[in-house]
Design an enzyme around this catalytic site. Sequence first.
Site, PDB file in Angstrom:
ATOM      1  N   GLY A 198      -7.442   4.701   9.696  1.00 48.01           N
ATOM      2  CA  GLY A 198      -8.227   3.494   9.427  1.00 48.01           C
ATOM      3  C   GLY A 198      -8.245   3.041   7.979  1.00 48.01           C
ATOM      4  O   GLY A 198      -8.947   2.082   7.636  1.00 48.01           O
ATOM      5  N   THR A 199      -7.454   3.668   7.117  1.00 49.75           N
ATOM      6  CA  THR A 199      -7.468   3.273   5.695  1.00 49.75           C
ATOM      7  C   THR A 199      -7.026   1.825   5.507  1.00 49.75           C
ATOM      8  O   THR A 199      -7.615   1.079   4.719  1.00 49.75           O
ATOM      9  CB  THR A 199      -6.538   4.174   4.845  1.00 49.75           C
ATOM     10  OG1 THR A 199      -5.279   4.255   5.515  1.00 49.75           O
ATOM     11  CG2 THR A 199      -7.107   5.544   4.632  1.00 49.75           C
ATOM     12  N   GLY A 200      -5.974   1.425   6.233  1.00 46.85           N
ATOM     13  CA  GLY A 200      -5.426   0.068   6.063  1.00 46.85           C
ATOM     14  C   GLY A 200      -6.416  -0.996   6.529  1.00 46.85           C
ATOM     15  O   GLY A 200      -6.629  -2.010   5.852  1.00 46.85           O
ATOM     16  N   CYS A 201      -7.031  -0.759   7.699  1.00 50.03           N
ATOM     17  CA  CYS A 201      -8.030  -1.709   8.232  1.00 50.03           C
ATOM     18  C   CYS A 201      -9.203  -1.813   7.266  1.00 50.03           C
ATOM     19  O   CYS A 201      -9.695  -2.909   6.962  1.00 50.03           O
ATOM     20  CB  CYS A 201      -8.545  -1.229   9.590  1.00 50.03           C
ATOM     21  SG  CYS A 201      -7.252  -0.976  10.799  1.00 50.03           S
ATOM     22  N   THR A 260      -7.078  10.295   7.440  1.00 50.35           N
ATOM     23  CA  THR A 260      -6.796   9.002   6.811  1.00 50.35           C
ATOM     24  C   THR A 260      -6.748   7.861   7.830  1.00 50.35           C
ATOM     25  O   THR A 260      -6.279   6.782   7.516  1.00 50.35           O
ATOM     26  CB  THR A 260      -5.438   9.065   6.087  1.00 50.35           C
ATOM     27  OG1 THR A 260      -4.439   9.442   7.060  1.00 50.35           O
ATOM     28  CG2 THR A 260      -5.431  10.063   4.945  1.00 50.35           C
ATOM     29  N   LYS A 264       0.833  -1.209   0.000  1.00 53.47           N
ATOM     30  CA  LYS A 264       0.000   0.000   0.000  1.00 53.47           C
ATOM     31  C   LYS A 264       0.865   1.255   0.000  1.00 53.47           C
ATOM     32  O   LYS A 264       1.867   1.327   0.716  1.00 53.47           O
ATOM     33  CB  LYS A 264      -0.884   0.007   1.252  1.00 53.47           C
ATOM     34  CG  LYS A 264      -1.794  -1.202   1.367  1.00 53.47           C
ATOM     35  CD  LYS A 264      -2.515  -1.264   2.701  1.00 53.47           C
ATOM     36  CE  LYS A 264      -1.607  -1.495   3.872  1.00 53.47           C
ATOM     37  NZ  LYS A 264      -2.319  -1.808   5.121  1.00 53.47           N
TER      38      LYS A 264
HETATM   39  N1  LIG Z   1      -4.418  10.314   0.299  1.00 53.91           N
HETATM   40  C1  LIG Z   1      -4.768   9.163  -0.261  1.00 53.91           C
HETATM   41  N2  LIG Z   1      -5.424   9.124  -1.459  1.00 53.91           N
HETATM   42  C2  LIG Z   1      -5.803   7.966  -2.038  1.00 53.91           C
HETATM   43  N3  LIG Z   1      -5.565   6.767  -1.466  1.00 53.91           N
HETATM   44  C3  LIG Z   1      -4.925   6.729  -0.283  1.00 53.91           C
HETATM   45  C4  LIG Z   1      -4.494   7.910   0.390  1.00 53.91           C
HETATM   46  N4  LIG Z   1      -3.903   7.561   1.574  1.00 53.91           N
HETATM   47  C5  LIG Z   1      -3.978   6.216   1.635  1.00 53.91           C
HETATM   48  N5  LIG Z   1      -4.584   5.711   0.530  1.00 53.91           N
HETATM   49  C6  LIG Z   1      -4.874   4.314   0.241  1.00 53.91           C
HETATM   50  O1  LIG Z   1      -5.406   3.723   1.430  1.00 53.91           O
HETATM   51  C7  LIG Z   1      -5.065   2.346   1.461  1.00 53.91           C
HETATM   52  C8  LIG Z   1      -4.347   2.049   2.787  1.00 53.91           C
HETATM   53  O2  LIG Z   1      -2.983   2.417   2.645  1.00 53.91           O
HETATM   54  P1  LIG Z   1      -2.040   2.960   3.803  1.00 53.91           P
HETATM   55  O3  LIG Z   1      -0.659   2.999   3.246  1.00 53.91           O
HETATM   56  O4  LIG Z   1      -2.649   4.213   4.325  1.00 53.91           O
HETATM   57  O5  LIG Z   1      -2.192   1.795   4.868  1.00 53.91           O
HETATM   58  P2  LIG Z   1      -1.857   1.747   6.425  1.00 53.91           P
HETATM   59  O6  LIG Z   1      -0.634   2.525   6.728  1.00 53.91           O
HETATM   60  O7  LIG Z   1      -1.890   0.316   6.784  1.00 53.91           O
HETATM   61  O8  LIG Z   1      -3.130   2.472   7.010  1.00 53.91           O
HETATM   62  P3  LIG Z   1      -3.466   2.866   8.545  1.00 53.91           P
HETATM   63  O9  LIG Z   1      -3.321   4.360   8.607  1.00 53.91           O
HETATM   64  O10 LIG Z   1      -4.888   2.434   8.711  1.00 53.91           O
HETATM   65  O11 LIG Z   1      -2.518   2.101   9.446  1.00 53.91           O
HETATM   66  C9  LIG Z   1      -4.198   2.101   0.222  1.00 53.91           C
HETATM   67  O12 LIG Z   1      -5.014   1.635  -0.816  1.00 53.91           O
HETATM   68  C10 LIG Z   1      -3.655   3.486  -0.087  1.00 53.91           C
HETATM   69  O13 LIG Z   1      -3.256   3.649  -1.419  1.00 53.91           O
HETATM   70  C1  LIG Z   2      -6.775  -1.214  17.015  1.00 49.13           C
HETATM   71  C2  LIG Z   2      -5.999  -0.677  15.866  1.00 49.13           C
HETATM   72  N1  LIG Z   2      -5.750  -1.504  14.821  1.00 49.13           N
HETATM   73  C3  LIG Z   2      -5.062  -1.042  13.747  1.00 49.13           C
HETATM   74  C4  LIG Z   2      -4.610   0.254  13.724  1.00 49.13           C
HETATM   75  C5  LIG Z   2      -3.825   0.754  12.511  1.00 49.13           C
HETATM   76  O1  LIG Z   2      -4.503   1.746  11.853  1.00 49.13           O
HETATM   77  C6  LIG Z   2      -4.906   1.088  14.818  1.00 49.13           C
HETATM   78  N2  LIG Z   2      -4.499   2.388  14.844  1.00 49.13           N
HETATM   79  N3  LIG Z   2      -5.602   0.596  15.879  1.00 49.13           N
END
Ligand SMILES: Nc1ncnc2c1ncn2[C@@H]1O[C@H](COP(=O)(O)OP(=O)(O)OP(=O)(O)O)[C@@H](O)[C@H]1O
Ligand SMILES: Cc1ncc(CO)c(N)n1
Length: 269
Positions: A213-216, A211, A178
Amino acid sequence: MKSKIPVVLTIAGSDSGGGAGIQADLRTFAFHCVHGASALTCVTAQNTVAVNRVDGLPPQAVVAQLDAVVDDLGVQAVKTGMLLNAEIIQAVSDRLQTLQLRPLVVDPVMVSRSGAQLIDRQAVETLQQALIPQATVVTPNRYEAQLLTGVEINSLEKMEEAAETLKWQSGVQAVLIKGGGMTGELRGVDVLLDDQGMVVLKTECIDTGNTHGTGCTLSAAIAANLATGHSIRDAVHQGKNYVTEALKWSLEIGQGTGPVGHFFPLCLN
Ligand SMILES: Nc1ncnc2c1ncn2[C@@H]1O[C@H](COP(=O)(O)OP(=O)(O)OP(=O)(O)O)[C@@H](O)[C@H]1O
Ligand SMILES: Cc1ncc(CO)c(N)n1
């Protein structure tokens, strides 16, 4: 009227602020019209600014939740999120292996998008050895992919190299790296490597600070799409589109990084 819908299980932590973890997963499942079940690994005292405290559950308590769900409801897909420590990771991996619960989406929550390591070395090794090899799709962010492969990721080519390395070293079916933590033109660009090859996933980059929670959300959407019968490639494409929409409707709440808006079409006012 009776309705039969797929059941998807998330094994993850609670975010008291409601933006990430179990709370984001269950909202994502609901949006995708699948029934969400959960096995809680830990309770975080968290908001849009900071994680103030984390309390883990005993590994047996995590496995007991998993068993309770599987024994009665049955499960069409599973995702893992924050597993906290090596003991929980090992116990969950053993149970998933015994029960052969698939498809399995592993979000290897290890390093925050800002680069802070969230779990210790032993937990990283257990994830690598016991859980990731079982995954249908593993979804590391930039820093997690770096940690798992040793490849320093600062370009699209390096994202692709890391995806190749992780796929061949772990035997996982598909790798999604990602790009939310990338900068410039690569911000929000992801790379998927599956059995059909490499594909770059590009949607519009959303200019928002909210942003959380995007990964979850992405890994939960992929699990929901797999549960409803989509191919890996389709499940990932649609998951990426969902996160992009949720980012467009992200919420201006809290003093820090606000959460994405999971029910964007319903909440217009
Ligand atoms: N500003 C943005 N515009 C478009 N897509 C985005 C943006 N920021 C994140 N994404 C997308 O969101 C999804 C999650 O990616 P990210 O790298 O943020 O994951 P993460 O670090 O695991 O997230 P978290 O913040 O939940 O821990 C991916 O598909 C990424 O491309
Ligand atoms: C509980 C929990 N899971 C995953 C993440 C990563 O976004 C977070 N910040 N908190």
